[in-house]
Design a protein around this motif. Structure first.
Motif, PDB file in Angstrom:
ATOM      1  N   TYR A 146     -24.899 -13.595  13.992  1.00 34.75           N
ATOM      2  CA  TYR A 146     -25.230 -13.392  15.408  1.00 34.75           C
ATOM      3  C   TYR A 146     -25.165 -14.726  16.137  1.00 34.75           C
ATOM      4  O   TYR A 146     -25.435 -15.772  15.549  1.00 34.75           O
ATOM      5  CB  TYR A 146     -26.652 -12.853  15.567  1.00 34.75           C
TER       6      TYR A 146
ATOM      7  N   PHE B 152     -35.534 -16.007  10.194  1.00 34.03           N
ATOM      8  CA  PHE B 152     -34.122 -15.630  10.115  1.00 34.03           C
ATOM      9  C   PHE B 152     -33.910 -14.229  10.694  1.00 34.03           C
ATOM     10  O   PHE B 152     -33.403 -13.329  10.039  1.00 34.03           O
ATOM     11  CB  PHE B 152     -33.652 -15.731   8.654  1.00 34.03           C
ATOM     12  N   THR B 153     -34.362 -14.067  11.907  1.00 33.12           N
ATOM     13  CA  THR B 153     -34.241 -12.777  12.592  1.00 33.12           C
ATOM     14  C   THR B 153     -33.750 -13.000  14.020  1.00 33.12           C
ATOM     15  O   THR B 153     -33.845 -14.111  14.551  1.00 33.12           O
ATOM     16  CB  THR B 153     -35.603 -12.053  12.671  1.00 33.12           C
ATOM     17  N   LYS B 154     -33.282 -11.926  14.616  1.00 38.03           N
ATOM     18  CA  LYS B 154     -32.817 -12.005  16.007  1.00 38.03           C
ATOM     19  C   LYS B 154     -33.972 -12.393  16.930  1.00 38.03           C
ATOM     20  O   LYS B 154     -33.769 -13.028  17.959  1.00 38.03           O
ATOM     21  CB  LYS B 154     -32.235 -10.658  16.428  1.00 38.03           C
ATOM     22  N   ARG B 155     -35.160 -12.006  16.531  1.00 36.53           N
ATOM     23  CA  ARG B 155     -36.349 -12.324  17.333  1.00 36.53           C
ATOM     24  C   ARG B 155     -36.475 -13.843  17.515  1.00 36.53           C
ATOM     25  O   ARG B 155     -36.757 -14.330  18.599  1.00 36.53           O
ATOM     26  CB  ARG B 155     -37.571 -11.777  16.607  1.00 36.53           C
TER      27      ARG B 155
ATOM     28  N   ARG C 233     -35.500 -17.177  20.662  1.00 41.10           N
ATOM     29  CA  ARG C 233     -36.569 -18.081  21.084  1.00 41.10           C
ATOM     30  C   ARG C 233     -36.031 -19.491  21.234  1.00 41.10           C
ATOM     31  O   ARG C 233     -35.253 -19.953  20.398  1.00 41.10           O
ATOM     32  CB  ARG C 233     -37.669 -18.140  20.034  1.00 41.10           C
TER      33      ARG C 233
END
Lengths: 256, 445
Positions: free
Chosen positions: A105, A247-250, A254
């Motif tokens: 991503y 290691f997330t889109k969240r 940020r």
């Protein structure tokens, strides 16, 4: 006498088989040895459970003009990586997340959303550097390449790495110099599909931090473009227990 | 007063910890007009304030100050104004200002409160599932631009699942392009065929500022299954473009003309959306669909005389029939760095109602040179066929060739053109006399 003749016949018949067996065994040992070296390389490169690095990337064109990028990189294991740009201003906040199975991503703050990118970008240069998305993704050499030991000197193993069938790379093969003491690569040459030398990656200032060997400086030179990118690890933190949720889109969207 | 506020803010800039932004100029020249003329004259300063007072708090604000338009001088007194606003029409806009609270009550719950752009969907620029933030159509060619909206967004994440809940207390309408483009998008009054109009006026009726009237809400759930990103969403609110609800026609028997007063309002709608994105054979694929469930929308036309209304006719402008808008797209990067991106769009942003949806193909090919300093997009276009029965007489396109040059970091020079042509009654044929050249510079800091 009869026994002796029979024994000689047995030896005569079995000798070529034995020779073939020994040769194949030796060859097998050689291949295993190259594979073992590459496995050690993968282990050393991915030895820390996690790492957080603040890196400075210096891009130098053929006229010697420099551009500087500063980024933060988080890595966990050998298949989770998050990179965030802090400088220059027009790239601040741009992020890249690499997960297992080629799931990647990017986040561009101006568009306010995380965008999935497909594996076709893997061989494209990332943000103007000489590193491709693939170079910045985490992977194990031994999963993508078949190794062959070309040479052994007092200090180095020299491996030839050929992409495994079905693995798409822009390179026909790589040549890797592996330090015998640390099993850390010190130099990798990338050859294009025609077999011409295309890029050279040098890893310098390899030092031991918390029992791990880490290169504080990497330089990728693109010989065709006469352009290079020096990656200087300014701050390195190892095994600090970076949580999975980084290691997330969240977290990608940020800023901090 | 505006000036004082601005000066105060500008003086305070160095006090802020994280200030970035950019200075941008944007000019456009209409080449088809008689001997040509400038149509866009914008110079803006945009400051982005951002910081994190603690690990769990974050704020962001985006302020734009710009001079936009042309000198509006009609008398000497206009030149003598201290504000100089007739010489340089200027404006100040707070585009976004919000606070983030990470891990609010629960570790995995984040709140974002304030004026923000909420962007849903996987498609590029055209997102039929994204309806919480209104469109900013000020620049017709920058379609897909959104306005910040005062809202509360709560996001709960349990990887790979993510749940969004959004609440907009007060509906904010979309902004419209200048009249010549607004007519292209939305048509004229729709009354001119029957009457000769002498005076025309319109009144927009906004929903009352009550929670039951003006509020909007949406929710979205996303996950990743077999390496494909999937999401489902629901939105209840308003379509951001007004429709006429009532038209009063006041005939003037002496001149044989009518004065028209229209009253417009915003239709309510429910939208059920879904999207996906992933990779197959190395190509990127994405898709996004939104089922719009509208209510009947009735236009009442009244003929009004000094004695009061003498006749009244109701026409259903839009039936309560659900309609589907969707986008399918794909992209690919070739070995030499050439990038292509194609999207098939059923229903453009301004098209609402089952009978008004058209099919568009949007395509872009670009390649970077000189270590990404130069980007050329020679083949970038949007094309539409409004009637597949007679495509030769009902087509349109806009071709947008563009060159972008970054001589060094933080500076961007862009030169491009909008070349428009077509036949029939679609959006592009109606704009075909609007070929324009544009030039932009952007310096980031």
């Amino acid at each position: 006498m009869k026994n002796s003749r029979r024994n000689r016949r047995i030896i005569g018949v079995t000798a070529p088989l034995l020779f073939l067996f020994v040769v194949s065994l030796t060859g097998g040992l050689y291949a295993a040895s190259a594979g073992e070296i590459l496995s050690r390389v993968d282990q050393v490169m991915n030895a820390p459970k996690d790492r957080k690095v603040t890196m400075k990337m210096v891009l130098v064109d053929k006229n010697g003009n420099e551009k500087v990028r500063i980024a933060e990189s988080y890595q966990k294991g050998d298949d989770h990586r998050l990179i965030k740009f802090l400088e220059p201003a027009d790239q601040k906040g741009v992020g890249f997340l690499s997960l297992p199975n080629d799931v990647m991503y990017v986040y561009f703050p101006a568009f306010k959303k995380v965008r999935r990118i497909a594996s076709h970008v893997k061989n494209s240069n990332f943000a103007g550097t000489d590193f491709t998305y693939d170079d910045l993704s985490t992977f194990k050499y031994s999963e993508d390449y078949n190794p062959e030991l070309l040479e052994e000197t007092d200090s180095f193993y020299v491996l030839k790495l050929v992409p495994k069938p079905g693995v798409k790379k822009d390179y026909s093969f790589l040549k890797m110099w592996v330090d015998k003491g640390s099993f850390h690569p010190t130099k990798v040459e990338f050859y294009d599909k025609s077999g011409n030398l295309w890029k050279v990656l040098k890893m310098r200032e390899i030092e031991k931090i918390k029992d791990y060997f880490v290169a504080r400086e990497m330089e990728m030179k693109d010989l065709k473009k006469q352009h290079s990118t020096k990656m200087i690890m300014e701050e390195i933190e190892l095994d600090t227990g970076i949580p999975d949720k980084i290691f997330t889109k969240r977290y990608l969207r940020r800023t901090r | 007063m505006k000036k004082e506020i601005l000066l105060t803010l500008l003086c305070a800039l160095p006090l802020w910890a994280g200030v970035n932004g950019f200075v941008e100029t944007y000019n456009r020249y209409w080449v088809n007009a008689d001997s040509g003329r400038w149509t866009w004259n914008e110079n803006s300063f945009q400051a982005l304030f951002e910081g994190a007072p603690s690990e769990k708090l974050h704020y962001y604000a985006e302020l734009r100050f710009r001079t936009f338009g042309f000198p509006g001088i009609s008398s000497l007194s206009d030149l003598q104004r201290k504000e100089k606003d007739r010489v340089f029409p200027y404006s100040l806009e707070l585009k976004e200002a919000y606070a983030d609270i990470y891990g609010f009550l629960l570790d995995d719950l984040d709140l974002r409160i304030g004026k923000q752009i909420i962007a849903w969907g996987t498609a590029d620029k055209i997102n039929p599932t994204s309806n919480l933030s209104p469109y900013d159509l000020e620049d017709f060619f920058d379609f897909g631009a959104k306005l910040g909206v005062n809202s509360l967004k709560a996001t709960y994440t349990k990887d790979p699942w993510s749940f969004d809940l959004c609440f907009v207390p007060v509906f904010t309408p979309s902004t419209m392009p200048p009249p010549e483009y607004a007519d292209v998008l939305f048509g004229g009054t729709g009354l001119s065929g029957d009457y000769q109009i002498r005076n025309f006026s319109d009144t927009i009726m906004m929903p009352e500022n009550k929670i039951t009237e003006a509020s909007e809400a949406g929710s979205r759930v996303s996950t990743n299954i077999y390496n494909w990103d999937l999401s489902l969403s629901y939105f209840h609110g308003y379509i951001g473009f007004p429709l006429p609800e009532k038209a009063e026609m006041i005939p003037d028997s002496s001149s044989g003309t009518v004065d028209v007063r229209t009253f417009l309002s915003y239709p309510e709608v429910d939208v059920i959306g879904a999207d996906f994105s992933g990779s197959l054979f190395g190509l990127g694929f994405w898709g996004e669909g939104a089922l719009f469930v509208p209510e009947d929308y009735v236009l009442t036309r009244e003929i009004v005389t000094p004695q009061g209304p003498v006749s009244s006719v109701d026409t259903i402008l839009r039936r309560d029939e659900p309609y589907l808008k969707f986008v399918l797209g794909s992209d690919y990067t070739f070995g030499d760095g050439t990038y292509i991106n194609a999207q098939y769009i059923h229903g453009f942003i301004h098209e609402n109602g089952r009978d008004s949806l058209n099919d568009y193909l949007v395509f872009r090919l670009e390649k970077k040179f000189l270590n990404d300093e130069l980007k050329i997009a020679p083949l970038s276009f949007a094309a539409c066929v409004t009637d597949w029965g007679e495509p030769g007489d009902n087509y349109g396109f806009v071709w947008i060739p563009e060159i972008e040059y970054k001589p060094q970091d933080n500076i961007e020079l862009t030169l491009g053109a909008f070349v428009i042509d077509g036949k029939g009654t679609g959006m592009f044929p109606r704009m075909k006399e609007h070929d324009e050249l544009y030039f932009k510079t952007k310096l980031s800091f």
